[in-house]
Design a protein around this motif. Structure first.
Motif, PDB file in Angstrom:
ATOM      1  N   VAL A 146     -38.437  12.302  19.379  1.00 41.34           N
ATOM      2  CA  VAL A 146     -39.655  11.529  19.636  1.00 41.34           C
ATOM      3  C   VAL A 146     -39.600  10.122  19.045  1.00 41.34           C
ATOM      4  CG1 VAL A 146     -41.041  13.623  19.799  1.00 41.34           C
ATOM      5  CG2 VAL A 146     -40.845  12.450  17.591  1.00 41.34           C
ATOM      6  N   GLY A 147     -38.539   9.799  18.360  1.00 42.98           N
ATOM      7  CA  GLY A 147     -38.360   8.454  17.815  1.00 42.98           C
ATOM      8  C   GLY A 147     -36.983   8.343  17.207  1.00 42.98           C
ATOM      9  N   GLN A 148     -36.379   7.158  17.291  1.00 40.04           N
ATOM     10  CA  GLN A 148     -35.041   7.000  16.727  1.00 40.04           C
ATOM     11  C   GLN A 148     -34.703   5.541  16.452  1.00 40.04           C
ATOM     12  OE1 GLN A 148     -31.582   7.638  19.335  1.00 40.04           O
ATOM     13  NE2 GLN A 148     -32.945   8.065  21.048  1.00 40.04           N
ATOM     14  N   ILE A 149     -33.657   5.379  15.646  1.00 36.88           N
ATOM     15  CA  ILE A 149     -32.965   4.096  15.504  1.00 36.88           C
ATOM     16  C   ILE A 149     -31.606   4.292  16.151  1.00 36.88           C
ATOM     17  CG2 ILE A 149     -32.011   2.378  13.929  1.00 36.88           C
ATOM     18  CD1 ILE A 149     -34.016   3.291  11.824  1.00 36.88           C
ATOM     19  N   HIS A 150     -31.240   3.398  17.058  1.00 36.91           N
ATOM     20  CA  HIS A 150     -29.992   3.543  17.802  1.00 36.91           C
ATOM     21  C   HIS A 150     -29.062   2.382  17.492  1.00 36.91           C
ATOM     22  CE1 HIS A 150     -27.181   3.868  21.170  1.00 36.91           C
ATOM     23  NE2 HIS A 150     -27.617   5.121  21.316  1.00 36.91           N
ATOM     24  N   GLY A 151     -27.805   2.694  17.174  1.00 38.99           N
ATOM     25  CA  GLY A 151     -26.812   1.664  16.919  1.00 38.99           C
ATOM     26  C   GLY A 151     -26.332   1.026  18.212  1.00 38.99           C
ATOM     27  N   ASN A 152     -26.025  -0.259  18.158  1.00 40.20           N
ATOM     28  CA  ASN A 152     -25.555  -0.992  19.338  1.00 40.20           C
ATOM     29  C   ASN A 152     -24.243  -1.718  19.096  1.00 40.20           C
ATOM     30  OD1 ASN A 152     -27.902  -0.939  21.513  1.00 40.20           O
ATOM     31  ND2 ASN A 152     -28.835  -1.015  19.486  1.00 40.20           N
ATOM     32  N   ASP A 153     -23.596  -1.428  17.985  1.00 38.72           N
ATOM     33  CA  ASP A 153     -22.262  -1.932  17.675  1.00 38.72           C
ATOM     34  C   ASP A 153     -21.369  -0.745  17.326  1.00 38.72           C
ATOM     35  OD1 ASP A 153     -22.659  -4.687  18.016  1.00 38.72           O
ATOM     36  OD2 ASP A 153     -23.424  -4.933  15.983  1.00 38.72           O
ATOM     37  N   GLY A 154     -20.070  -1.000  17.243  1.00 41.96           N
ATOM     38  CA  GLY A 154     -19.144   0.035  16.789  1.00 41.96           C
ATOM     39  C   GLY A 154     -19.222   1.288  17.636  1.00 41.96           C
ATOM     40  N   HIS A 155     -19.476   2.433  16.992  1.00 41.24           N
ATOM     41  CA  HIS A 155     -19.551   3.712  17.692  1.00 41.24           C
ATOM     42  C   HIS A 155     -20.883   3.926  18.411  1.00 41.24           C
ATOM     43  CE1 HIS A 155     -15.818   4.763  15.806  1.00 41.24           C
ATOM     44  NE2 HIS A 155     -16.321   4.904  14.582  1.00 41.24           N
ATOM     45  N   GLU A 156     -21.846   3.068  18.179  1.00 43.49           N
ATOM     46  CA  GLU A 156     -23.192   3.205  18.755  1.00 43.49           C
ATOM     47  C   GLU A 156     -23.838   4.521  18.334  1.00 43.49           C
ATOM     48  OE1 GLU A 156     -23.582   2.104  22.902  1.00 43.49           O
ATOM     49  OE2 GLU A 156     -21.819   0.812  22.793  1.00 43.49           O
ATOM     50  N   ASN A 157     -23.626   4.904  17.092  1.00 44.26           N
ATOM     51  CA  ASN A 157     -24.240   6.110  16.558  1.00 44.26           C
ATOM     52  C   ASN A 157     -25.686   5.851  16.168  1.00 44.26           C
ATOM     53  OD1 ASN A 157     -21.877   7.511  16.960  1.00 44.26           O
ATOM     54  ND2 ASN A 157     -21.155   7.301  14.858  1.00 44.26           N
ATOM     55  N   GLU A 158     -26.358   6.911  15.709  1.00 37.11           N
ATOM     56  CA  GLU A 158     -27.806   6.836  15.474  1.00 37.11           C
ATOM     57  C   GLU A 158     -28.138   7.165  14.013  1.00 37.11           C
ATOM     58  OE1 GLU A 158     -28.584   8.453  20.001  1.00 37.11           O
ATOM     59  OE2 GLU A 158     -27.866   9.737  18.376  1.00 37.11           O
ATOM     60  N   PRO A 159     -28.539   6.163  13.244  1.00 37.78           N
ATOM     61  CA  PRO A 159     -28.896   6.441  11.850  1.00 37.78           C
ATOM     62  C   PRO A 159     -30.170   7.262  11.698  1.00 37.78           C
ATOM     63  CG  PRO A 159     -29.216   4.108  12.371  1.00 37.78           C
ATOM     64  CD  PRO A 159     -28.516   4.723  13.536  1.00 37.78           C
ATOM     65  N   LEU A 160     -30.942   7.394  12.769  1.00 38.74           N
ATOM     66  CA  LEU A 160     -32.146   8.224  12.685  1.00 38.74           C
ATOM     67  C   LEU A 160     -32.512   8.789  14.047  1.00 38.74           C
ATOM     68  CD1 LEU A 160     -34.689   9.246  11.105  1.00 38.74           C
ATOM     69  CD2 LEU A 160     -35.845   7.189  11.949  1.00 38.74           C
ATOM     70  N   LYS A 161     -32.800  10.081  14.078  1.00 33.06           N
ATOM     71  CA  LYS A 161     -33.447  10.734  15.208  1.00 33.06           C
ATOM     72  C   LYS A 161     -34.504  11.678  14.636  1.00 33.06           C
ATOM     73  CE  LYS A 161     -29.639  12.445  17.105  1.00 33.06           C
ATOM     74  NZ  LYS A 161     -28.487  11.796  16.435  1.00 33.06           N
ATOM     75  N   ILE A 162     -35.744  11.567  15.128  1.00 29.85           N
ATOM     76  CA  ILE A 162     -36.836  12.454  14.714  1.00 29.85           C
ATOM     77  C   ILE A 162     -37.019  13.509  15.803  1.00 29.85           C
ATOM     78  CG2 ILE A 162     -39.286  12.628  14.124  1.00 29.85           C
ATOM     79  CD1 ILE A 162     -39.134   9.679  13.240  1.00 29.85           C
ATOM     80  N   PHE A 163     -36.838  14.778  15.439  1.00 28.17           N
ATOM     81  CA  PHE A 163     -36.864  15.889  16.385  1.00 28.17           C
ATOM     82  C   PHE A 163     -38.126  16.738  16.227  1.00 28.17           C
ATOM     83  CE2 PHE A 163     -32.391  15.010  15.961  1.00 28.17           C
ATOM     84  CZ  PHE A 163     -31.733  15.519  17.071  1.00 28.17           C
ATOM     85  N   TYR A 164     -38.577  17.292  17.351  1.00 32.15           N
ATOM     86  CA  TYR A 164     -39.501  18.422  17.338  1.00 32.15           C
ATOM     87  C   TYR A 164     -38.804  19.563  18.080  1.00 32.15           C
ATOM     88  CZ  TYR A 164     -43.394  21.561  18.133  1.00 32.15           C
ATOM     89  OH  TYR A 164     -44.198  22.680  18.143  1.00 32.15           O
ATOM     90  N   LYS A 165     -38.888  20.781  17.532  1.00 27.42           N
ATOM     91  CA  LYS A 165     -38.242  21.941  18.138  1.00 27.42           C
ATOM     92  C   LYS A 165     -39.126  23.169  17.957  1.00 27.42           C
ATOM     93  CE  LYS A 165     -34.112  24.882  17.696  1.00 27.42           C
ATOM     94  NZ  LYS A 165     -32.731  24.980  17.175  1.00 27.42           N
ATOM     95  N   LYS A 166     -39.258  23.960  19.039  1.00 25.49           N
ATOM     96  CA  LYS A 166     -40.009  25.215  18.946  1.00 25.49           C
ATOM     97  C   LYS A 166     -39.291  26.302  19.740  1.00 25.49           C
ATOM     98  CE  LYS A 166     -43.520  26.478  21.410  1.00 25.49           C
ATOM     99  NZ  LYS A 166     -43.165  27.916  21.671  1.00 25.49           N
TER     100      LYS A 166
END
Length: 351
Positions: A146-166
């Motif tokens: 439901v929200g994230q920070i996404h990298g746009n250089d290098g590997h383009e990895n994600e320093p943050l992902k906020i999850f909801y799971k049920k």
């Protein structure tokens, strides 16, 4: 008939016509049926920051101009009886982005920034639906970001992902956040470290495809409102989560200096969860320092139709009806997230 009688008859009918005219003047004029069509309420009317974003929808529809924009199947406004909410809806299978095999109806921030420059994103949301099909052994099943920070250089990895799971059959689900390492060397060894907010973290899974763990006692239900704040200031990420009836949770993560730069730093959670797919990489010592980032917000569906035996962390084996979106929507194979408030701007010094 003589002339006198003819004149009398003419005067009689003339008088009747005159009286009828007077009577009609006394009657109120019939109101014209002036039907007015109610104006469409757009997502940009509810959350005015839409000019700061672009969007990718679950069918591949993309737009860079979100003012007075909607997509009736993926991105629109709904009212719960008292409040207008922006709806983000996406199937288990549709058109995906270049960097993912999962569908999304998600905003992407137009502005890019580096961790030292920072930025802040807030949102007040409720998750209305997650996929009801999946494999309980797979960590990503039944989840949506439901929200994230996404990298746009290098590997383009994600320093943050906020999850909801049920899990299916549970009333309460879990909210947790993941930090993906910015891998040293190639990116094949990457992994996410998961931290619980309410309920479980990502590593709590079922013992078989249809056997679920116990329902989390401190979890959060579908339709239950919560808020988050992501505040990156001078390279440090500050996270705050609030929800009525739940303990407020705060977390801090350094995006400039890694905690995971040596093999001995890899947490046991990772050694256990990722053992089946052999990911045990380490992170650059300076983590995400100097690399461009941007925020994302909406519904990034983590459920897909890929074979779990090939990846027991991310391939959920969900029903996709061969990509038929109408059938997926009709049979619970989608994610849906509502937001009523959100802001984006510069990072601020923490309190």
């Amino acid at each position: 008939m003589n002339i006198k009688n003819s004149k009398s008859i003419f005067q009689f009918f003339l008088m009747i016509g005159f009286m009828a005219a007077l009577t009609s003047c006394d009657k109120p004029a019939k109101k014209s049926e002036n039907k007015t069509t109610k104006a469409t309420v757009y997502p940009s009317d509810v959350i005015p920051f839409m000019d700061e974003w672009k969007i990718l929808c679950g069918d591949g529809t993309a737009s860079k101009d979100l003012v007075n924009f909607e997509n009736k199947d993926y991105f629109y406004v709904s009212n719960d009886g008292t409040t207008n909410w922006v709806v983000y809806k996406t199937p288990n299978s549709g058109i995906t982005s270049r960097t993912s095999s999962n569908t999304r109806t998600e905003l992407g921030q137009k502005k890019y920034w580096k961790p030292m420059e920072g930025g802040k994103l807030t949102g007040t949301a409720k998750v209305m639906h997650v996929s009801t099909t999946g494999d309980a052994r797979v960590a990503a099943s039944y989840a949506v970001v439901v929200g994230q920070i996404h990298g746009n250089d290098g590997h383009e990895n994600e320093p943050l992902k906020i999850f909801y799971k049920k899990f299916p059959g549970h009333k309460k689900g879990s909210l947790y956040w993941n930090y993906e390492i910015n891998t040293e060397g190639d990116n094949s060894g990457r992994w996410d470290f998961s931290t619980a907010v309410w309920g479980y973290d990502m590593s709590v899974i079922g013992s078989s495809p249809t056997t679920y763990p116990e329902e989390p006692s401190d979890g959060i239900a579908l339709g239950e409102e919560f808020s988050y704040e992501i505040n990156v200031y001078e390279g440090i990420m500050y996270l705050t989560f609030t929800s009525e009836g739940h303990e407020t949770k705060k977390f801090t993560k350094n995006l400039l200096k890694s905690e995971f730069s040596k093999k001995e730093d890899i947490p046991q959670q990772i050694l256990t969860l990722y053992a089946s797919i052999g990911r045990d990489g380490v992170e650059k010592e300076n983590a995400y320092a100097g690399e461009l980032q941007n925020f994302k917000q909406g519904a990034y569906n983590q459920t897909n139709g890929k074979n779990p035996e090939d990846n027991l962390v991310w391939y959920t084996g969900s029903e996709t009806y061969d990509g038929d979106i109408a059938k997926q929507y009709a049979n619970g194979c989608f994610a849906e997230v509502w937001f009523k408030e959100a802001t984006v701007g510069a990072g601020t010094a923490p309190n």
